[in-house]
Enzyme design. Structure first.
Site, PDB file in Angstrom:
ATOM      1  N   HIS A 176       0.838  -1.198   0.000  1.00 17.70           N
ATOM      2  CA  HIS A 176       0.000   0.000   0.000  1.00 17.70           C
ATOM      3  C   HIS A 176       0.873   1.247   0.000  1.00 17.70           C
ATOM      4  O   HIS A 176       1.652   1.462   0.922  1.00 17.70           O
ATOM      5  CB  HIS A 176      -0.906   0.022   1.232  1.00 17.70           C
TER       6      HIS A 176
ATOM      7  N   TYR B 293      -9.699   4.684   7.419  1.00 18.55           N
ATOM      8  CA  TYR B 293      -9.940   5.028   8.817  1.00 18.55           C
ATOM      9  C   TYR B 293     -11.072   6.049   8.842  1.00 18.55           C
ATOM     10  O   TYR B 293     -10.923   7.152   8.303  1.00 18.55           O
ATOM     11  CB  TYR B 293      -8.685   5.638   9.450  1.00 18.55           C
TER      12      TYR B 293
ATOM     13  N   LYS C 111       1.180  -0.367  15.057  1.00 18.35           N
ATOM     14  CA  LYS C 111       2.575  -0.350  15.511  1.00 18.35           C
ATOM     15  C   LYS C 111       2.979  -1.551  16.350  1.00 18.35           C
ATOM     16  O   LYS C 111       4.173  -1.725  16.622  1.00 18.35           O
ATOM     17  CB  LYS C 111       2.837   0.921  16.338  1.00 18.35           C
TER      18      LYS C 111
ATOM     19  N   TYR D 211       3.341   6.697   9.934  1.00 21.49           N
ATOM     20  CA  TYR D 211       2.563   5.505   9.599  1.00 21.49           C
ATOM     21  C   TYR D 211       3.438   4.437   8.945  1.00 21.49           C
ATOM     22  O   TYR D 211       3.339   3.253   9.288  1.00 21.49           O
ATOM     23  CB  TYR D 211       1.401   5.882   8.678  1.00 21.49           C
TER      24      TYR D 211
END
Length: 393
Positions: free
Chosen positions: A72, A201, A297, A385
């Site tokens: 991605h 999101y 994470k 990210y």
């Protein structure tokens, strides 16, 4: 029994470290209280940072990842159904994330461990650590009713939040920091195509939602829920209806519904233990820290921990230098706290909090609108990210 490094726990942290040490010719034994099927079967993270992907390549573990992982270059944010995209690759000089479930990572780690004859002891009971403040620590346990002992030079605690390793650090040495969030995530897995080729999101008046995936034919969806919600009260139809509301009408029409085969509620928390080293004991992964899943994470932090620790242990055993192990805790914690900050911030702008009033809601909306319109804000989100480089810690 004797070895150089005793690794407690065969999750991602423990197994990545075992492979790193094997590559350096350092002897290690992994001790795990469960069996392989249990560890491999746990449904966990699915988004790998660039650092994690690079490590799997370095260790020769990336064949299936290269074939099946979904790369991605961006991610999407939605506010009450209005969608905008963050082009992470363009904002970070080409860094991406790869969707590849933790179950698949563990399968690759275990399959390679068998091929490389790594030593893993399964189904052990009553693990105890001894003489951690000296230079000859040991680990004892019971295996099929027989008392066993492993002498070593280093013990690494990769045994998760509830393991024995962190609890072995004296109370007057250990500091813990925690934030428990007043909501959970209701998540499902379903063999249906994902609503989009990238993650979404969603911040909605009803609460948070996440549209994710494990493959082009398997979707992973989450919605924010109350901590005391009952999974049994959420039929598949009720879940799909609420998910579509939170994604908004345009995306909701594109959702493919189907029967879920896994449905759970997970609480959200932030937790850090300091220091991550005491004597000859070193902590890595969930034994030292927990992050809310919003920032993806958890497993990636475990990987960065053991990457740093692997370098330090190579210095210790090969170069006979203690500089790396002496600096490990401070170096690892610098990256941990940056990840904690990002995960807390990302959670705070995407979820509905019980005490949120109109003012707080407007601030949240303004924050998301600022990200939508500011390349600088988008770059900050993107570089966190995809994962900060190890040297940035």
């Amino acid at each position: 029994m004797r070895t150089q490094v005793a690794i407690i726990g065969a999750g991602p942290a423990g197994m990545f470290l075992a492979h790193l040490l094997h590559q350096q010719g350092i002897a290690a034994v992994v001790i795990e209280r469960r069996d392989r099927a249990y560890v491999e079967g746990r449904v966990r993270a699915g988004v790998l940072e660039q650092v994690t992907v690079d490590l799997m390549r370095k260790l020769g573990l990336a064949d299936r990842l290269e074939r099946e992982g979904l790369v991605h270059g961006g991610t999407n944010l939605s506010l009450d159904g209005a969608l905008f995209r963050i082009d992470m690759a363009a904002l970070t000089g080409g860094s991406t994330v790869t969707v590849y479930g933790q179950q698949e990572v563990m399968r690759d780690l275990f399959d390679a461990a068998e091929t490389r004859d790594l030593s893993i002891l399964w189904n052990v009971d009553d693990v105890q650590l001894h003489d951690l403040d000296g230079d000859r620590p040991s680990v004892s346990w019971t295996e099929r009713g027989v008392a066993r002992r492993l002498d070593c030079e280093i013990v690494v605690g990769c045994d998760g939040f509830h393991g024995v390793c962190r609890a072995s650090i004296p109370a007057d040495v250990l500091q813990t920091f925690e934030r428990v969030y007043p909501f959970g995530w209701l998540g499902i897995l379903a063999d249906v195509p994902p609503v989009d080729h990238e993650l979404i999101y969603a911040n909605h008046a009803n609460g948070f939602a996440l549209a994710s995936m494990r493959s082009p034919t398997r979707s992973r969806y989450y919605i924010q829920c109350a901590l005391d919600d009952d999974v049994g009260a959420w039929s598949d139809d009720r879940f799909w209806d609420e998910l579509c509301v939170r994604l908004g009408p345009t995306l909701g029409e594109r959702v493919t519904r189907g029967a879920s085969f896994e449905k759970t509620i997970a609480p959200l928390r932030s937790f850090v233990a300091e220091p991550m080293r005491w004597g000859r004991l070193f902590l890595a992964g969930d034994a030292a820290h927990i992050v809310p899943p919003t920032g993806a994470k958890g497993m990636n932090l475990a990987v960065s921990d053991v990457t740093m620790l692997g370098e330090a242990l190579a210095e210790f055993f090969i170069e006979r230098s203690a500089a790396g192990i002496d600096g490990y805790s401070a170096r690892a914690l610098a990256r941990v706290w940056k990840a904690e900050r990002f995960s807390w911030w990302f959670t705070s702008i995407t979820h509905r909090f019980p005490d949120m009033d109109g003012f707080s809601r407007r601030l949240q909306m303004a924050e998301l609108d600022y990200i939508r319109t500011s390349p600088t804000a988008q770059k900050t989100l993107a570089e966190n990210y995809v994962g900060l480089p190890l040297e940035a810690a």
